[in-house]
Scaffold this motif. Structure first.
Motif, PDB file in Angstrom:
ATOM      1  N   PHE A   1      57.029  36.985  39.588  1.00  0.00           N
ATOM      2  CA  PHE A   1      56.286  36.904  38.562  1.00  0.00           C
ATOM      3  C   PHE A   1      55.031  37.525  39.035  1.00  0.00           C
ATOM      4  O   PHE A   1      54.490  37.431  39.537  1.00  0.00           O
ATOM      5  CB  PHE A   1      55.853  35.106  38.715  1.00  0.00           C
ATOM      6  N   ALA A   2      54.838  38.420  37.872  1.00  0.00           N
ATOM      7  CA  ALA A   2      53.581  39.196  38.318  1.00  0.00           C
ATOM      8  C   ALA A   2      52.731  38.720  37.915  1.00  0.00           C
ATOM      9  O   ALA A   2      51.745  39.283  36.440  1.00  0.00           O
ATOM     10  CB  ALA A   2      54.184  40.704  38.142  1.00  0.00           C
ATOM     11  N   ASP A   3      51.029  39.466  38.626  1.00  0.00           N
ATOM     12  CA  ASP A   3      49.777  38.838  38.023  1.00  0.00           C
ATOM     13  C   ASP A   3      48.846  40.202  37.679  1.00  0.00           C
ATOM     14  O   ASP A   3      49.600  40.254  38.966  1.00  0.00           O
ATOM     15  CB  ASP A   3      48.623  37.883  39.430  1.00  0.00           C
ATOM     16  N   CYS A   4      48.580  40.466  37.119  1.00  0.00           N
ATOM     17  CA  CYS A   4      48.100  42.036  36.802  1.00  0.00           C
ATOM     18  C   CYS A   4      46.474  42.373  37.411  1.00  0.00           C
ATOM     19  O   CYS A   4      46.823  43.193  37.482  1.00  0.00           O
ATOM     20  CB  CYS A   4      47.994  42.754  35.593  1.00  0.00           C
ATOM     21  N   VAL A   5      46.131  41.358  37.759  1.00  0.00           N
ATOM     22  CA  VAL A   5      44.786  41.472  38.930  1.00  0.00           C
ATOM     23  C   VAL A   5      43.509  42.325  37.743  1.00  0.00           C
ATOM     24  O   VAL A   5      42.915  41.021  37.367  1.00  0.00           O
ATOM     25  CB  VAL A   5      45.149  42.256  40.164  1.00  0.00           C
TER      26      VAL A   5
END
Ligand code: ADP
Ligand code: PSU
Length: 360
Positions: A215-219
């Motif tokens: 799960f990736a969060d772009c920030v």
């Protein structure tokens, strides 16, 4: 850990009461061979004792930033270049840390891998994160560095005017550092990463063969680009409108552009896409289903941390096998709880609060 030990450990994780005979049948080994591997796993500290209780059962692993958030809100509008009376608050933040805290509050076993400085702020960040229920054994305090700080200034209506992040110690999360604290990566049900990690560290992680669903969060728009080479390795992506446009290479101008944008992400290999649309709600997409969820009517106390709480809701829903619409509703409810709270994370978050909220 050897391949056979990994096999046995993951079978024990699924069923801690499994017999040696069943383990042998599942893994194609003799009972004696299984007993030998179990002895080695116990010796190495992965198994605590009889009954095969796992040491530190890990459900979710988060690797990302751990910041001290300093936020200023003036009481009234003023002239640029002047100082104004208002409130300044300091709270624990950092995208990865926020997601880990929210996941712990939702009832999950979560370990955070992060970096802080060897200073008072670092001690307080670790202490606050531990109090929220997160396993902080992999947050390292690096000597000679200051803890990361995120400084934001809002307007009197609580909209973000400008923010600055000072996170040089985060660069200390090198591939070597991560290799040392992730021997059990394959045991977690999900890995959550944020783009506070450097390009070299992201490359190291995405090239590993033992990745659980990522799960990736772009920030931020400035950091989202780091994910571009790795979209095919990401299970769930949560960009906001600006970050999604940037990765897609086309601007999302209206609702009508969302399906084409989502299709493009699915073609790159993303299974689940959630575009947070601020006060316009949330767009959710799996390859065969899309939904545009209208926003809840709420009073916003602080915009910080909404996207991170949303991400925690996505992981929580995925672990609980929720269908897409429920996932979006649960994740949006988590975001709204964060928005209604003065500060980045809302300590009132729990699986029960969210269930009550979406059933109200
Ligand atoms: N003003 C608002 N009113 C109601 N819901 C909101 C508001 N702002 C954000 N949300 C909800 O919170 C979610 C996350 O907020 P957003 O600011 O878009 O996150 P991000 O940090 O990803 O940019 C949104 O998708 C929406 O569901
Ligand atoms: O480059 C970064 N900016 C901002 C954050 C963190 O993001 C949170 C607020 O962001 P948002 O409003 O997008 O949820 C804060 O806790 C802040 O520390 C971060 O980790 N890295």
């Amino acid at each position: 850990m050897t391949e056979k030990e990994k096999l046995i450990l993951s079978a024990i994780r699924q069923n801690p009461l499994i017999s040696q005979k069943e383990l042998g049948q599942q893994s194609g080994m003799s009972r004696e061979a299984v007993a030998h591997h179990i002895m080695n796993l116990t010796r190495k500290g992965f198994i605590r004792g009889k009954g095969y209780l796992l040491n530190n059962p890990l459900e979710v692993l988060v690797i990302g930033g751990c910041n001290l958030d300093i936020q200023g809100i003036p009481l009234q509008h003023g002239q640029a270049g002047d100082s104004l009376p208002g409130t300044v608050t300091m709270t624990p933040g950092g995208v990865g840390r926020n997601i880990a805290e929210n996941l712990a509050r939702l009832g999950h076993q979560v370990r955070l891998i992060s970096a802080v400085g060897e200073d008072d702020a670092g001690k307080q960040l670790i202490q606050a994160t531990r109090s929220a229920g997160v396993d902080t054994s992999s947050i390292k305090a690096f000597s000679g560095f200051r803890s990361p700080v995120y400084l934001s200034v809002l307007d009197p209506e609580h909209e973000l005017l400008q923010a600055i992040n000072d996170m040089s110690v985060t660069e200390q999360m090198t591939p070597e550092f991560l290799a040392g604290c992730t021997p059990d990566l394959h045991l977690s049900q999900a890995l959550i990463i944020d783009t506070n990690l450097s390009e070299a560290t992201l490359t190291y992680l995405f090239q590993r063969q033992d990745l659980p669903p990522v799960f990736a969060d772009c920030v931020s728009a400035a950091k989202a680009e780091r994910l571009k080479p790795w979209l095919h390795r990401i299970h769930t992506l949560k960009p906001n409108r600006m970050e999604a446009s940037l990765l897609w290479g086309q601007e999302i101008q209206s609702e009508a552009d969302l399906p084409a944008c989502a299709n493009w992400f699915h073609e790159q290999g993303i299974s689940q896409l959630f575009i947070s649309l601020g006060e316009e709600g949330l767009y959710a997409s799996r390859s065969d289903e899309q939904v545009l969820l209208p926003p809840e009517q709420i009073t916003v106390a602080s915009v910080a941390g909404a996207g991170d709480a949303l991400m925690a809701g996505l992981v929580h829903s995925w672990i609980n096998h929720q269908p897409l619409v429920n996932t979006a509703r649960i994740a949006q409810a988590c975001a709204c709880l964060a928005l209604e709270h003065h500060g980045t994370n809302n300590p009132a978050l729990s699986a029960e609060t969210i269930e009550q909220r979406i059933n109200a």
